[in-house]
Scaffold this motif. Structure first.
Motif, PDB file in Angstrom:
ATOM      1  N   GLY A 118       0.764  -1.279   0.024  1.00 16.14           N
ATOM      2  CA  GLY A 118      -0.172  -0.030   0.117  1.00 16.14           C
ATOM      3  C   GLY A 118       0.714   1.065   0.019  1.00 16.14           C
ATOM      4  N   SER A 119       0.439   2.293   0.700  1.00 11.71           N
ATOM      5  CA  SER A 119       1.046   3.544   0.773  1.00 11.71           C
ATOM      6  C   SER A 119       2.397   3.696   1.308  1.00 11.71           C
ATOM      7  N   THR A 120       2.421   2.625   2.505  1.00 11.20           N
ATOM      8  CA  THR A 120       3.705   2.682   3.157  1.00 11.20           C
ATOM      9  C   THR A 120       4.925   2.176   2.188  1.00 11.20           C
ATOM     10  N   ALA A 121       4.414   1.018   1.440  1.00 16.49           N
ATOM     11  CA  ALA A 121       5.436   0.432   0.366  1.00 16.49           C
ATOM     12  C   ALA A 121       5.895   1.462  -0.708  1.00 16.49           C
ATOM     13  N   PHE A 122       4.841   2.287  -1.228  1.00 11.11           N
ATOM     14  CA  PHE A 122       4.922   3.060  -2.251  1.00 11.11           C
ATOM     15  C   PHE A 122       5.896   4.212  -2.047  1.00 11.11           C
ATOM     16  N   GLU A 123       5.694   4.726  -0.584  1.00  8.61           N
ATOM     17  CA  GLU A 123       6.444   5.871  -0.082  1.00  8.61           C
ATOM     18  C   GLU A 123       7.988   5.316   0.082  1.00  8.61           C
ATOM     19  N   LEU A 124       8.033   4.363   0.644  1.00  7.47           N
ATOM     20  CA  LEU A 124       9.540   3.520   0.877  1.00  7.47           C
ATOM     21  C   LEU A 124      10.083   3.415  -0.237  1.00  7.47           C
ATOM     22  N   ALA A 125       9.751   2.829  -1.479  1.00 11.03           N
ATOM     23  CA  ALA A 125      10.118   2.408  -2.620  1.00 11.03           C
ATOM     24  C   ALA A 125      10.501   3.564  -3.572  1.00 11.03           C
TER      25      ALA A 125
END
Length: 217
Positions: A118-125
């Motif tokens: 989700g949004s967490t993965a997108f921001e981290l990546a």
């Protein structure tokens, strides 16, 4: 090449994406700032990968297809467990990311195949700000073998006690994805399969079916 739902794929050319209509303006802008698509849960067709494009708003989501021969970089949820893969500044950590750091020792101790989505993965990546102070922490846990209900309940309790935000945990099984909270609390569950959602007995999630997915381990 093996891909799973929630994997992020870097897009090098918007023309490699196929959609039913022209890309809306928000999608074009989103791909310019963060050229990534996420693998969605749908059967592949004619060598095309089912992906989704996300914008800055919750209602900005677009299904698309990606030509598999042009895939150069794949970022899986499992890769994003390590801070070495993060493209964010450590002093700007959101509560969801701080919670991710807090629960990582628990999940690593269990020796699970897991990662943020989700949004967490997108921001981290990507390093692109997508989380808010109220954002949930989305996680995926992958299990090729049946998860004992008592074990799942104990794990969920540990994670909820440690996390500082609401957790949305999806249990990936060979049949599809199911909410971990629902799995440990109900004998019948809603599972997201390649062909759509269906309600099943939780015991059937690990049935040996010809068309189900297995996960890289």
């Amino acid at each position: 090449m093996e891909l799973n739902p929630h994997d992020l794929i870097r897009i090098y050319n918007q023309d490699d994406l196929l959609t039913d209509a022209s890309l809306p303006e928000w999608a074009v802008s989103a791909l310019v700032h963060a050229p990534y698509a996420v693998v969605r849960r749908a059967p592949s067709k004619n060598g095309l990968i089912p992906v989704g494009i996300r914008g800055s708003k919750k209602n900005e989501r677009l299904p698309a297809w990606l030509i598999s021969s042009v895939v150069y970089e794949v970022i899986s949820p499992e890769m994003l467990v390590s801070p070495l893969q993060w493209k964010i500044k450590q002093h700007e950590l959101n509560p969801s990311i701080l919670s991710l750091k807090s629960i990582t020792p628990i999940l690593n101790q269990e020796k699970l195949y897991w990662g943020p989505t989700g949004s967490t993965a997108f921001e981290l990546a990507t390093g692109i700000k997508t989380l808010t102070e109220e954002s949930d922490l989305d996680l995926v846990l992958r299990y090729n073998n049946p998860l004992p209900v008592a074990e799942g309940l104990s794990l969920l309790d540990k994670l909820n006690k440690e996390a500082g935000v609401r957790l949305d945990i999806q249990l990936e099984t060979p049949l599809g994805g199911v909410s971990l909270a629902e799995y440990v609390n109900s004998t019948t569950v809603l599972v997201k399969t390649l062909t759509g959602p269906m309600i099943v007995d939780r015991k059937t999630l690990w049935s040996k079916l010809d068309h189900v997915m297995t996960f890289k381990q």
